[in-house]
Design a protein around this motif. Structure first.
Motif, short mmCIF file in Angstrom:
data_model
loop_
_atom_site.label_atom_id
_atom_site.label_comp_id
_atom_site.label_asym_id
_atom_site.label_seq_id
_atom_site.Cartn_x
_atom_site.Cartn_y
_atom_site.Cartn_z
N TYR A 157 -54.56 40.94 58.58
CA TYR A 157 -54.93 41.14 59.98
C TYR A 157 -54.81 42.61 60.33
O TYR A 157 -53.90 43.30 59.86
N LEU A 158 -55.70 43.07 61.18
CA LEU A 158 -55.63 44.41 61.74
C LEU A 158 -55.31 44.27 63.23
O LEU A 158 -55.85 43.39 63.90
N GLU A 159 -54.43 45.13 63.72
CA GLU A 159 -54.10 45.13 65.14
C GLU A 159 -55.12 46.00 65.86
O GLU A 159 -55.25 47.18 65.56
N HIS A 160 -55.86 45.39 66.79
CA HIS A 160 -56.89 46.10 67.55
C HIS A 160 -56.58 46.04 69.03
O HIS A 160 -55.97 45.08 69.50
N GLU A 161 -57.07 47.03 69.75
CA GLU A 161 -57.12 46.92 71.21
C GLU A 161 -58.52 46.49 71.58
O GLU A 161 -59.50 47.11 71.15
N TRP A 210 -50.72 27.78 71.54
CA TRP A 210 -49.80 26.66 71.72
C TRP A 210 -48.39 26.94 71.23
O TRP A 210 -47.49 26.14 71.44
N SER A 211 -48.19 28.08 70.60
CA SER A 211 -46.85 28.45 70.14
C SER A 211 -46.73 29.97 70.14
O SER A 211 -46.67 30.59 69.09
N PRO A 212 -46.71 30.59 71.34
CA PRO A 212 -46.73 32.04 71.37
C PRO A 212 -45.50 32.69 70.73
O PRO A 212 -45.63 33.73 70.08
N GLY A 213 -44.33 32.12 70.94
CA GLY A 213 -43.14 32.67 70.30
C GLY A 213 -42.58 33.91 70.97
O GLY A 213 -41.72 34.59 70.40
N PHE A 214 -43.06 34.25 72.16
CA PHE A 214 -42.54 35.40 72.90
C PHE A 214 -42.59 35.07 74.40
O PHE A 214 -43.34 34.18 74.82
N ALA A 215 -41.79 35.77 75.17
CA ALA A 215 -41.77 35.55 76.62
C ALA A 215 -42.96 36.23 77.27
O ALA A 215 -43.35 37.34 76.88
N GLU A 264 -41.85 40.98 67.61
CA GLU A 264 -42.01 39.60 67.15
C GLU A 264 -43.45 39.31 66.77
O GLU A 264 -43.73 38.65 65.75
N LEU A 265 -44.39 39.79 67.58
CA LEU A 265 -45.82 39.60 67.27
C LEU A 265 -46.18 40.26 65.95
O LEU A 265 -46.86 39.66 65.11
N ARG A 266 -45.74 41.49 65.77
CA ARG A 266 -46.08 42.21 64.54
C ARG A 266 -45.43 41.55 63.33
O ARG A 266 -46.05 41.48 62.26
N GLU A 267 -44.23 41.07 63.48
CA GLU A 267 -43.55 40.38 62.38
C GLU A 267 -44.34 39.15 61.96
O GLU A 267 -44.50 38.85 60.78
N ARG A 268 -44.87 38.44 62.93
CA ARG A 268 -45.60 37.21 62.68
C ARG A 268 -47.02 37.46 62.17
O ARG A 268 -47.46 36.86 61.20
N MET A 285 -34.38 43.67 58.74
CA MET A 285 -35.47 44.33 58.01
C MET A 285 -36.75 43.53 58.21
O MET A 285 -36.79 42.33 57.99
N SER A 286 -37.79 44.19 58.62
CA SER A 286 -39.07 43.55 58.87
C SER A 286 -39.77 43.23 57.55
O SER A 286 -39.65 43.97 56.58
N SER A 287 -40.52 42.13 57.52
CA SER A 287 -41.24 41.78 56.30
C SER A 287 -42.59 42.49 56.22
O SER A 287 -43.28 42.39 55.24
N TYR A 288 -42.98 43.21 57.27
CA TYR A 288 -44.19 44.01 57.18
C TYR A 288 -43.79 45.48 57.20
O TYR A 288 -42.74 45.85 57.71
#
Length: 194
Positions: free
Chosen positions: A108-112, A30-35, A97-101, A1-4
């Motif tokens: 934060y708003l996700e923008h292109e 310095w800590s991207p957390g994804f491949a 993973e990005l959205r979870e973080r 279950m996602s926290s967002y």
């Protein structure tokens, strides 16, 4: 279950078959957390990086909020950072993973956005930008106030000062020194010694 809750956020449509780019300007550098399959220095125009968001999860708590960096829209500004290209084979997992973080709260708003890469290409990318209407948005804070907060806060990802120091050091190593973050680091180190 996602926290967002995705329903709380206007999410960018990402074509996972193509992969995607994402802009790192703080801890993602310095800590991207994804491949990722490519990483290049990049510049984002129209935004400034600043400690303008209260952190109540990663670098602070509801009782003792910390500060984290965010992109704040500002005419004529630009922000240096790193662009990461995520390949299609891991795009779905990396995006989750990005959205979870990044979307742990709705601050934060996700923008292109469009990044200019160090090789001259302009590419569309995801960036996480502060919502100036959100309660976690601080607005402008003096360096003294930032130093006071950062020296005393700690959250789920560790001390607030470590976040500042790592970001400032990585920017300097990449040849993108942020003089304000360097000065702020010195102020926080002085506070920690006294």
């Amino acid at each position: 279950m996602s926290s967002y809750d995705a329903a709380d956020h206007a999410l960018v449509h990402v074509d996972l078959r193509e992969g995607f780019w994402v802009f790192g300007y703080g801890s993602l550098m310095w800590s991207p957390g994804f491949a990722f399959v490519e990483r290049l220095p990049a510049v984002l125009s129209g935004y400034a990086r600043s400690f303008c968001m209260w952190s109540i999860h990663h670098r602070g708590s509801p009782e003792v909020p910390g500060l984290v960096l965010a992109l704040d829209a500002e005419a004529g500004a630009s922000c240096q950072g790193l662009a990461f290209r995520v390949g299609p084979e891991v795009a779905e997992q990396a995006l989750a993973e990005l959205r979870e973080r990044e979307l742990v709260s709705s601050a934060y708003l996700e923008h292109e956005v469009v990044l200019t890469l160090s090789d001259g290409r302009d590419v569309p990318a995801l960036a996480y930008v502060v919502d100036p209407a959100h309660v976690q948005y601080t607005g402008p804070l003096s360096l003294e106030r930032q130093a006071e907060v950062i020296a005393g806060a700690c959250g789920g990802r560790g001390p607030n000062c470590d976040y500042l120091f790592s970001t400032a050091e990585h920017l300097a190593q990449l040849g993108m020194e942020d003089l304000e973050l360097t000065e702020l680091s010195e102020m926080v180190r002085h506070r920690l010694k006294t």
